[in-house]
Design an enzyme around this catalytic site. Structure first.
Site, PDB file in Angstrom:
ATOM      1  N   ASN A 237       5.284 -18.636 -58.491  1.00  0.00           N
ATOM      2  CA  ASN A 237       3.957 -18.447 -59.075  1.00  0.00           C
ATOM      3  C   ASN A 237       3.852 -17.084 -59.724  1.00  0.00           C
ATOM      4  O   ASN A 237       4.509 -16.124 -59.324  1.00  0.00           O
ATOM      5  CB  ASN A 237       2.862 -18.643 -58.015  1.00  0.00           C
ATOM      6  CG  ASN A 237       2.456 -17.345 -57.338  1.00  0.00           C
ATOM      7  OD1 ASN A 237       1.630 -16.583 -57.864  1.00  0.00           O
ATOM      8  ND2 ASN A 237       3.075 -17.049 -56.192  1.00  0.00           N
TER       9      ASN A 237
ATOM     10  N   CYS B  52       2.190  -7.297 -54.404  1.00  0.00           N
ATOM     11  CA  CYS B  52       2.043  -8.398 -55.362  1.00  0.00           C
ATOM     12  C   CYS B  52       3.026  -8.237 -56.518  1.00  0.00           C
ATOM     13  O   CYS B  52       2.979  -7.247 -57.258  1.00  0.00           O
ATOM     14  CB  CYS B  52       0.627  -8.460 -55.925  1.00  0.00           C
ATOM     15  SG  CYS B  52       0.466  -9.862 -57.051  1.00  0.00           S
TER      16      CYS B  52
ATOM     17  N   LYS C  15       0.447  -5.525 -46.083  1.00  0.00           N
ATOM     18  CA  LYS C  15       1.337  -6.625 -46.465  1.00  0.00           C
ATOM     19  C   LYS C  15       2.541  -6.106 -47.241  1.00  0.00           C
ATOM     20  O   LYS C  15       2.406  -5.523 -48.319  1.00  0.00           O
ATOM     21  CB  LYS C  15       0.558  -7.649 -47.300  1.00  0.00           C
ATOM     22  CG  LYS C  15       1.418  -8.818 -47.716  1.00  0.00           C
ATOM     23  CD  LYS C  15       0.665 -10.090 -47.612  1.00  0.00           C
ATOM     24  CE  LYS C  15       1.455 -11.268 -48.097  1.00  0.00           C
ATOM     25  NZ  LYS C  15       0.586 -12.394 -48.399  1.00  0.00           N
TER      26      LYS C  15
ATOM     27  N   ASN D 104       5.617 -11.098 -48.554  1.00  0.00           N
ATOM     28  CA  ASN D 104       5.038 -11.596 -49.796  1.00  0.00           C
ATOM     29  C   ASN D 104       6.168 -12.331 -50.532  1.00  0.00           C
ATOM     30  O   ASN D 104       7.248 -12.507 -49.986  1.00  0.00           O
ATOM     31  CB  ASN D 104       4.481 -10.436 -50.622  1.00  0.00           C
ATOM     32  CG  ASN D 104       3.347 -10.882 -51.523  1.00  0.00           C
ATOM     33  OD1 ASN D 104       3.420 -11.953 -52.143  1.00  0.00           O
ATOM     34  ND2 ASN D 104       2.287 -10.099 -51.600  1.00  0.00           N
TER      35      ASN D 104
ATOM     36  N   GLY E   8       6.236 -17.026 -44.634  1.00  0.00           N
ATOM     37  CA  GLY E   8       7.304 -17.304 -45.590  1.00  0.00           C
ATOM     38  C   GLY E   8       7.938 -18.621 -45.200  1.00  0.00           C
ATOM     39  O   GLY E   8       8.782 -18.675 -44.309  1.00  0.00           O
ATOM     40  N   GLY E   9       7.459 -19.705 -45.805  1.00  0.00           N
ATOM     41  CA  GLY E   9       8.074 -21.007 -45.573  1.00  0.00           C
ATOM     42  C   GLY E   9       7.678 -21.706 -44.293  1.00  0.00           C
ATOM     43  O   GLY E   9       8.354 -22.646 -43.876  1.00  0.00           O
TER      44      GLY E   9
HETATM   45  C1  LIG Z   1      -0.110 -19.371 -55.554  1.00  0.00           C
HETATM   46  C2  LIG Z   1       0.082 -18.171 -54.645  1.00  0.00           C
HETATM   47  C3  LIG Z   1      -0.818 -17.106 -54.704  1.00  0.00           C
HETATM   48  C4  LIG Z   1      -0.664 -15.994 -53.870  1.00  0.00           C
HETATM   49  N1  LIG Z   1      -1.573 -14.968 -53.928  1.00  0.00           N
HETATM   50  C5  LIG Z   1      -1.456 -13.916 -53.067  1.00  0.00           C
HETATM   51  C6  LIG Z   1      -2.447 -12.882 -53.040  1.00  0.00           C
HETATM   52  O1  LIG Z   1      -3.446 -12.908 -53.768  1.00  0.00           O
HETATM   53  N2  LIG Z   1      -2.259 -11.834 -52.184  1.00  0.00           N
HETATM   54  C7  LIG Z   1      -1.166 -11.768 -51.339  1.00  0.00           C
HETATM   55  O2  LIG Z   1      -1.053 -10.807 -50.569  1.00  0.00           O
HETATM   56  N3  LIG Z   1      -0.245 -12.765 -51.312  1.00  0.00           N
HETATM   57  C8  LIG Z   1      -0.354 -13.816 -52.151  1.00  0.00           C
HETATM   58  N4  LIG Z   1       0.569 -14.828 -52.116  1.00  0.00           N
HETATM   59  C9  LIG Z   1       1.703 -14.749 -51.156  1.00  0.00           C
HETATM   60  C10 LIG Z   1       1.413 -15.563 -49.887  1.00  0.00           C
HETATM   61  O3  LIG Z   1       0.275 -15.071 -49.210  1.00  0.00           O
HETATM   62  C11 LIG Z   1       2.618 -15.535 -48.920  1.00  0.00           C
HETATM   63  O4  LIG Z   1       2.890 -14.200 -48.545  1.00  0.00           O
HETATM   64  C12 LIG Z   1       3.873 -16.123 -49.533  1.00  0.00           C
HETATM   65  O5  LIG Z   1       3.564 -17.232 -50.360  1.00  0.00           O
HETATM   66  C13 LIG Z   1       4.913 -16.555 -48.471  1.00  0.00           C
HETATM   67  O6  LIG Z   1       4.397 -17.568 -47.630  1.00  0.00           O
HETATM   68  P1  LIG Z   1       4.659 -19.157 -47.879  1.00  0.00           P
HETATM   69  O7  LIG Z   1       6.130 -19.302 -48.089  1.00  0.00           O
HETATM   70  O8  LIG Z   1       4.143 -19.826 -46.646  1.00  0.00           O
HETATM   71  O9  LIG Z   1       3.891 -19.515 -49.105  1.00  0.00           O
HETATM   72  C14 LIG Z   1       0.434 -15.952 -52.949  1.00  0.00           C
HETATM   73  C15 LIG Z   1       1.326 -17.032 -52.890  1.00  0.00           C
HETATM   74  C16 LIG Z   1       1.171 -18.134 -53.709  1.00  0.00           C
HETATM   75  C17 LIG Z   1       2.143 -19.276 -53.606  1.00  0.00           C
END
Ligand SMILES: Cc1cc2nc3c(=O)[nH]c(=O)nc-3n(C[C@H](O)[C@H](O)[C@H](O)COP(=O)(O)O)c2cc1C
Length: 306
Positions: free
Chosen positions: A69, A130, A165, A192, A243-244
């Site tokens: 993304n 980010c 974070k 992240n 993360g996953g």
């Molecule tokens: C579409 C999308 C938007 C995200 N926006 C943010 C955000 O605004 N702030 C942030 O700290 N992390 C953001 N993240 C990161 C997630 O919070 C998370 O750290 C990351 O996706 C890993 O977890 P996951 O594998 O379960 O998705 C975003 C992730 C995705 C996929």
């Protein structure tokens, strides 16, 4: 009955499962699927001082085991969120953690000050990681001195717990974790997204308009787990792992690696009930293992000596 409650930097969570920022909006899309009060905490979409439109589309692409993304922190700005979103979410009686983002350490400080004392806000998640914004963003999270400056600036202006974070796009995440602990972080959350890209071979164009974006989902889990393990051994503050995570066993792995709480992100996009299923599955797993209290598994990884 097993005890699922944990304490995260002074915030009591009825279970250790939270939503990951950016994958839950402000909860409005999910409240049709389940009662949000079932969650340990909600972490809302990252917000900034001014409203942001984010990056141009396409800004989401699927990859074999994850999501790319480049949303770019689209959000309605802090004033709107304080007025419209937090009071609505607070009705569910679930701790609300606000993810904050700035272009400078002063902006992080200003956001922290604005959110201090807002009813319903339980903690701030300071996003220094980010990858999808040009100014600031991940830049802060890749240098210990800058990371420390951002945390100090927020620390001065709020009494709320600060969860910082961290970015996985670094050589040594432990250095950054120690720097933010020293600067006054009450907890760290990681990871992240990991920088990645995808190409459409038919058009020979990048799948994302911004060419590179952040990879999340099952593809990143082994990296996330390794980092949570390294960081939890190196700091004395709680760690939130993500993360996953898509199944209860994933959450168990993160907790064994040292996480006090976990978050479900991308998993919610293919199954809106993912976080709730992780909570239910965690309870079942503990019952099956005859463990009365989830806190017993935190950091319980067994490694043979020698
Ligand atoms: C579409 C999308 C938007 C995200 N926006 C943010 C955000 O605004 N702030 C942030 O700290 N992390 C953001 N993240 C990161 C997630 O919070 C998370 O750290 C990351 O996706 C890993 O977890 P996951 O594998 O379960 O998705 C975003 C992730 C995705 C996929």
């Amino acid at each position: 009955m097993v005890n699922l409650a944990v304490d995260l930097a002074g915030v009591r969570l009825k279970n250790p499962v939270m939503t990951a920022s950016g994958c839950f909006g402000f909860g409005r899309e999910y409240c049709d699927f389940y009662d949000l009060s079932l969650l340990g905490a909600v972490v809302v979409k990252g917000i900034t001082l001014q409203p942001r439109l984010g990056n141009p589309p396409p800004r989401i692409a699927e990859t074999p085991a994850g999501l790319l993304n480049s949303v770019g922190l689209q959000n309605p700005g802090v004033d709107y969120v304080i007025r419209e979103e937090i009071p609505w979410l607070a009705n569910f009686g679930v701790p609300v953690i606000v993810n904050i983002n700035g272009h400078s350490s002063e902006e992080f400080g200003e956001l922290a000050a604005r959110l201090d004392g807002v009813p319903g806000v339980a903690a701030l998640e300071v996003n220094i990681s980010c990858p999808n914004v040009k100014e600031g963003g991940m830049f802060f999270g890749t240098d210990p001195a800058m990371a420390s400056e951002v945390v100090k600036s927020a620390r001065k202006r709020t009494r709320l717990p600060l969860i910082v974070k961290l970015s996985p796009n670094v050589t040594d995440i432990v250095l950054i974790a120690r720097a933010v602990e020293e600067a006054g972080a009450d907890a760290v959350s990681l990871i992240n997204t990991l920088l990645g890209m995808a190409i459409d071979t038919r058009t020979r164009r990048p799948a994302l308009a911004s060419v590179v974006g952040g990879l999340s989902g099952p593809a990143v889990k082994p990296v996330a787990l390794r980092m949570v393990w390294q960081v939890s051994r190196a700091v004395n503050i709680p760690v939130v792992g993500m993360g996953g995570i898509v199944r209860a066993e994933d959450a168990v792995e993160f907790m064994l690696a040292g996480a006090t709480a976990v978050a479900v992100g991308s998993g919610a996009f293919y199954d809106p009930l993912c976080a709730v299923k992780v909570i239910e599955g965690l309870e079942r797993w503990l019952e099956k293992e005859k463990i009365a209290d989830v806190q017993e598994i935190i950091g319980g990884l067994r490694i043979e000596e020698g």
